[in-house]
Scaffold this motif. Structure first.
Motif, short mmCIF file in Angstrom:
data_model
loop_
_atom_site.label_atom_id
_atom_site.label_comp_id
_atom_site.label_asym_id
_atom_site.label_seq_id
_atom_site.Cartn_x
_atom_site.Cartn_y
_atom_site.Cartn_z
N GLY A 388 -64.80 7.71 -25.54
CA GLY A 388 -63.56 7.02 -25.81
C GLY A 388 -62.63 7.86 -26.65
O GLY A 388 -62.93 9.00 -27.01
N ASP A 389 -61.47 7.31 -26.98
CA ASP A 389 -60.45 8.06 -27.72
C ASP A 389 -60.79 8.24 -29.19
O ASP A 389 -60.37 9.23 -29.81
CB ASP A 389 -59.09 7.36 -27.60
CG ASP A 389 -58.51 7.47 -26.20
OD1 ASP A 389 -58.94 8.38 -25.45
OD2 ASP A 389 -57.64 6.66 -25.84
N THR A 537 -55.85 11.35 -13.29
CA THR A 537 -57.17 11.98 -13.47
C THR A 537 -58.28 11.21 -12.77
O THR A 537 -59.43 11.66 -12.78
CB THR A 537 -57.50 12.08 -14.97
OG1 THR A 537 -57.45 10.77 -15.56
CG2 THR A 537 -56.52 13.00 -15.68
N ARG A 538 -57.95 10.08 -12.15
CA ARG A 538 -58.99 9.33 -11.43
C ARG A 538 -59.07 9.72 -9.96
O ARG A 538 -59.95 9.24 -9.24
CB ARG A 538 -58.73 7.83 -11.58
CG ARG A 538 -58.80 7.39 -13.04
CD ARG A 538 -58.97 5.91 -13.21
NE ARG A 538 -59.13 5.55 -14.61
CZ ARG A 538 -59.62 4.41 -15.05
NH1 ARG A 538 -60.02 3.50 -14.17
NH2 ARG A 538 -59.73 4.16 -16.33
N GLY A 547 -64.74 4.30 -11.52
CA GLY A 547 -63.31 4.59 -11.50
C GLY A 547 -62.98 6.03 -11.83
O GLY A 547 -61.82 6.36 -12.09
N ASN A 548 -63.98 6.89 -11.81
CA ASN A 548 -63.81 8.32 -12.12
C ASN A 548 -63.20 8.54 -13.51
O ASN A 548 -62.59 9.59 -13.77
CB ASN A 548 -62.95 9.02 -11.06
CG ASN A 548 -63.68 9.18 -9.75
OD1 ASN A 548 -64.88 9.42 -9.73
ND2 ASN A 548 -62.96 9.05 -8.64
N GLN A 549 -63.40 7.58 -14.41
CA GLN A 549 -62.79 7.70 -15.73
C GLN A 549 -63.45 8.79 -16.58
O GLN A 549 -62.85 9.27 -17.56
CB GLN A 549 -62.89 6.36 -16.45
CG GLN A 549 -64.31 5.88 -16.73
CD GLN A 549 -64.33 4.51 -17.38
OE1 GLN A 549 -63.31 3.87 -17.52
NE2 GLN A 549 -65.51 4.07 -17.78
N GLU A 553 -62.34 11.87 -19.77
CA GLU A 553 -63.15 11.76 -20.98
C GLU A 553 -63.87 13.08 -21.28
O GLU A 553 -63.94 13.51 -22.43
CB GLU A 553 -64.19 10.64 -20.85
CG GLU A 553 -63.61 9.24 -20.95
CD GLU A 553 -64.67 8.17 -20.80
OE1 GLU A 553 -65.85 8.54 -20.57
OE2 GLU A 553 -64.34 6.98 -20.91
N GLN A 554 -64.41 13.70 -20.23
CA GLN A 554 -65.14 14.96 -20.43
C GLN A 554 -64.20 16.07 -20.89
O GLN A 554 -64.55 16.87 -21.76
CB GLN A 554 -65.84 15.36 -19.13
CG GLN A 554 -67.09 14.57 -18.83
CD GLN A 554 -68.22 14.91 -19.78
OE1 GLN A 554 -68.54 16.06 -20.01
NE2 GLN A 554 -68.84 13.88 -20.33
#
Length: 967
Positions: A388-389, A537-538, A547-549, A553-554
């Motif tokens: 997460g952020d 980015t998804r 959702g390819n989230q 994140e990576q």
């Protein structure tokens, strides 16, 4: 300012590398801090003359200069809008280690761990031990006045720096050491018309005029590295600028060579782990441990203990439920009994005399000490793995207070956490009153940025009230420079004067040390309130979670700590970077450049398909070492595969890569014609033709094909009548067509255990295609193979492979290439041979009828663990199995990556680098009486190439021989 002209002018005058292209500038725009500043350019000087020319040039042109070591500083002091001077690529020579004088002369780009490794044979060491010691440079340590866990006993870096060679802002090189003011040598310096003479005259005058403020203006704490250190610079007839340069963070001059005092290595260490139910008891115990002479007292608070429990069930079970925090207490010295007695006195004091700790574990053996330190090492990196952020942010992580105020500091820290409803990770060097307090904040969130400001100010005021320092070992940098004026209200004007003496044009790292702007710590944030991602980015090629989230994140998980730039053999990390020391080769460079890309800092329509981008991607050989050892667990190899796939989708594939990705088709064809192909391929002419047409290095020995494949061999064997188990064998291309001795041995070993082995026709695992961006064909192979092998799994078969890369592909890479039931079923039921045999052993079913005798020419086998095996479950299984064979003398080689990486090392353009990476392995395998053992077919090829006449056997072959099986 015409950057192209500046770059060319620099190239004309220095021998080193000059980078003024936008992508490389962005790579040098961040470090391990929360900041980002785009530099004008970056240079890697080859020698001190280069540094002189760079500074003279910059002074003439009015360009800022920023010295950079490993880029591992948390305060942002390696960043700036001028020219970044990178000392790591070329300036890493150790010039002299003197046993009698107990000192070393070294370049600034030498890593701390490498310096101590070089000094160890002399019985000496450099005591300050920052946690980043594997990758931080001694130049950075000197510039920041760094220390670490053992500074409780041994002090900080500045206490060991004896002399320096420094280049001043105008390009003059000076030798900094203690001088008697009245000596002819110093008077000769003063008589010259040089900047050095002017510096000395002005500094002496400045100190004379401010002696009262200097004597009373510093906090009374040993571990203060904030501001400029003027104490002891000019007194009692001696002038010594070394204390002033140490901790100056590149603002007074650039350090080009360092003389460091070394100490004899203590012969023994003993370690204790004390467990507490509350932080107050821990604080009081810390004072007791330090009073008894502990070398290190390290804290791990409840936040990290809780995280460790969450991710490690075994650790959770081993730790008492009432545990709140832990102290690691170490004593060292030459007398083991004395060290042990000291530890016991501490235990008695905090457990028996005062009921502070409820449990205490002592460790004197190496294994026991590693087990205890392992708890802390397992917990601390968890702070960097938060998804997460919100992340654990370092901005109040360096404050130190006198030990008598430690308990009160604890109370204030946790009160601040509760007041702002922000979780704090707290750990660090409790024994020196220094806590690494890292609040969990999102620097994208305006509310959290405001909390950042408030927490920073509140904790600074606490530290000031407790007569401590905001900066105990990491340096002021951008994050703490604004507090220097507060810490030193009387001395700050003196600091400004000192800065002006050394840097009259204000060009040396001007945003550090003397920048008192209230907003300095929240300017130039890497992630700020205005941070935006401009691409979707998804929309990805591979599967990145729901959702390819996970893709974004990576990319954003990498915080630039520089662990991946480790060059020592202590960790494997990036083998390409270890040889080239080029920023583009560092694993973090890939995440860094991708982040700038998704932000739109680089042209999203052109850059992902450009030669410049491909150059960065091609410096990843997909060894997976960075993913395994990254403290944030960033999957750089997968990010690179995604980027390569996009590049190939737009630009198409090179002829060379089209050939090497068709290894299965080529091998099948050549195997059918093996009697003709093999002798032809071995001719010098054909090797030259292959080099010219395909780009396969003519220096590589051609692969030898076999007409009888592993599938053919298996089809001729009789099935077992009543097998105990059934497996289906994924041979991989090498074992099926070229190294068929491996397949035959594996089949025989498993059948010896009454295990039926099926070997169906199959396709390549797809790894060569994936690693070269050829996703479409790789998907075809994965779908076909997964359908076939899942069919066998459903019938009760386990999947076995003897190739480490195939195992990695089946277990992991098929999942993100084709996310379906078949690939998941295959992944859950695939075992590497060593892993499978160890599983048999644990079930009591590994046969023990060994009858092995070492070959006459071999005294010892050196086991090389392939990179792709180390990242899998059962990474040590092969060696454990082989070590059970009586008479088989085998040890781990510890030589790192072989440098082959499948077809990568076969390519002409990679040959020299491949050999350089594998140099250490070649030395090990070339020793008389030593032969190699490895699970990987291309590692085996490299061993045979580097150590002529050695076999580099696959473990299956050794086991077949040990069981007396005829293959």
């Amino acid at each position: 300012m015409d950057t192209n002209t500046i770059a060319q002018e620099l190239r004309d005058i220095i021998q080193g590398d000059v980078y003024f292209d936008l992508p490389t500038r962005y790579l040098f725009s961040t470090d391990a801090s929360i900041y980002q500043v785009l530099p004008l350019g970056a240079v890697s000087p080859k020698d001190e003359v280069d540094v002189q020319k760079i500074l003279a040039f910059s002074s003439q042109r009015g360009i800022q200069v920023h010295a950079r070591g490993a880029g591992s500083a948390i305060g942002g002091q390696a960043l700036g809008q001028g020219i970044v001077v990178d000392f790591t690529k070329y300036r890493y020579k150790i010039h002299e280690i003197n046993r009698e004088g107990q000192y070393v002369w070294t370049d600034p780009g030498v890593r701390y761990a490498d310096l101590n490794r070089a000094a160890k044979p002399y019985g000496l060491f450099f005591p300050p031990d920052p946690s980043s010691g594997n990758y931080c440079t001694v130049g950075g340590m000197t510039a920041n006045n760094t220390s670490g866990a053992h500074s409780v006993k041994y002090g900080i870096t500045g206490e060991y720096i004896e002399e320096l060679q420094v280049v001043l802002s105008n390009g003059e090189k000076i030798h900094v050491k203690p001088y008697e003011v009245d000596s002819p040598q110093f008077q000769a310096i003063l008589s010259r018309d040089t900047m050095e003479a002017a510096v000395y005259r002005n500094i002496m005058a400045c100190i004379d005029e401010n002696r009262t403020q200097i004597a009373s203006g510093y906090p009374d704490i040993r571990y203060n590295v904030s501001g400029y250190n003027l104490r002891g610079v000019y007194e009692n007839g001696l002038i010594n600028l070394v204390p002033l340069f140490v901790g100056s963070e590149g603002t007074l001059g650039l350090i080009t060579r360092i003389k460091i005092r070394l100490l004899p290595i203590p012969r023994h260490e003993v370690l204790g782990m004390a467990m507490f139910k509350d932080i107050e008891s821990s604080g009081r115990a810390t004072i007791i441990a330090v009073d008894h002479g502990a070398a290190a007292v390290e804290l791990m608070d409840n936040s990290l203990v809780s995280k460790a429990r969450e991710v490690d069930e075994a650790l959770d079970r081993s730790l008492p439920k009432e545990l709140d925090n832990v102290l690691m207490i170490e004593f060292d010295g030459d007398d083991l009994a004395e060290c042990t007695a000291s530890l016991e006195k501490v235990r008695a004091a905090i457990c028996d005399e005062q009921p502070l700790a409820f449990e205490f574990i002592s460790a004197t053996t190496t294994a026991d000490k590693e087990k205890l330190w392992g708890i802390r090492k397992a917990a601390v990196p968890l702070a960097n793995k938060i998804k997460g952020d919100a992340k654990a942010i370092g901005f109040v992580e360096d404050a130190a207070v006198p030990l008598e105020h430690l308990v009160e500091y604890y109370e204030e820290v946790y009160a601040c956490s509760r007041r702002h409803k922000v979780t704090f990770n707290v750990y660090g060097h409790a024994g020196k009153g220094l806590l690494h307090v890292r609040p969990i904040l999102s620097m994208k969130n305006p509310d959290d940025i405001e909390k950042f400001r408030k927490i920073s100010r509140e904790l600074f005021e606490v530290v000031e009230h407790l007569k401590g320092t905001p900066c105990g070992e990491h340096g002021d940098g951008r994050v703490r420079s604004k507090y220097i004026q507060c810490v030193y209200p009387d001395l700050f004007p003196v600091f400004l004067r000192v800065k002006g003496i050394f840097d009259p044009k204000g060009l040396l790292n001007p945003d550090v040390k003397t920048n008192a702007s209230e907003s300095a710590d929240t300017e130039n944030l890497r992630y700020g309130a205005d941070y935006r991602v401009v691409v979707d980015t998804r929309r990805t090629i591979f599967h990145w979670g729901q959702g390819n989230q996970e893709y974004q994140e990576q990319i954003e998980m990498c915080h630039g700590c520089s662990t991946c730039t480790t060059v020592s053999k202590v960790v494997n990390m990036c083998p390409v970077y270890k040889v080239t020391r080029d920023e583009k080769a560092a694993p973090k460079a890939k995440a860094n450049i991708l982040r700038h890309l998704i932000q739109g800092n680089l042209d999203t329509r052109k850059f992902p398909y450009s030669p410049e981008f491909k150059e960065i991607l091609d410096q990843c050989i997909s060894c997976q070492s960075c993913h395994l050892e990254c403290v944030s667990n960033v999957d750089i190899p997968k990010l690179v595969l995604e980027a390569k796939a996009r590049y190939v989708l737009r630009n198409g594939q090179t002829f060379q890569n089209r050939v090497v990705t068709q290894v299965e088709r080529i091998a099948r064809l050549n195997s059918a014609m093996a009697p003709f192909v093999n002798p032809v391929m071995r001719t010098a002419l054909m090797r030259k033709i292959m080099e010219k047409t395909v780009g396969i290095s003519s220096k590589r020995e051609p692969m030898r094909f076999h007409q009888e494949t592993a599938v053919d061999y298996a089809s001729r064997r009789q099935k077992l009548k009543n097998p105990d188990r059934k497996v289906v064998y994924f041979t991989g291309c090498a074992a099926n067509y070229m190294q068929t001795d491996v397949a035959k041995s594996l089949i025989n070993v498993l059948e010896h255990h009454n295990i039926q082995v099926e070997v169906p026709e199959q396709h390549c695992c797809g790894l060569p295609k994936l690693s070269n961006g050829h996703v479409k064909e790789a998907r075809y192979d994965v779908i076909s193979n997964a359908g076939l092998f899942s069919y066998y799994v459903k019938k009760g078969y386990d999947i076995i492979t003897g190739c480490t890369s195939c195992a990695l592909s089946l277990k992991e890479e098929w999942l993100f290439t084709v996310d379906n039931d078949d690939t998941h079923l295959v992944s859950r039921n695939t075992y590497h041979l060593g892993e499978y045999l160890l599983m048999l052993q644990k079930d009591g079913k590994l046969r023990q009828d060994f009858n092995f005798t070492m070959p006459e020419r071999v005294n010892e086998y050196a086991y090389h663990s392939p990179c792709h095996l180390r990242v899998q479950s059962g990474a040590n299984a092969t060696l454990k199995v082989l070590q059970q064979v009586p008479g088989l003398n085998i040890k781990a080689s510890q030589a790192g990556c072989c440098g082959m990486s499948g077809s990568w090392g076969m390519k002409k353009q990679n040959y020299d680098l491949s050999i350089a990476i594998g140099e250490d392995l070649g030395k090990v395998m070339s020793q008389e009486g030593v032969d190699g053992v490895t699970d990987c077919p291309t590692c085996r090829m490299q061993i045979q190439h580097l150590a002529k006449g050695k076999d580099g056997l696959h473990p299956a072959i050794l086991l077949a021989r040990a069981y007396g099986l005829k293959v």
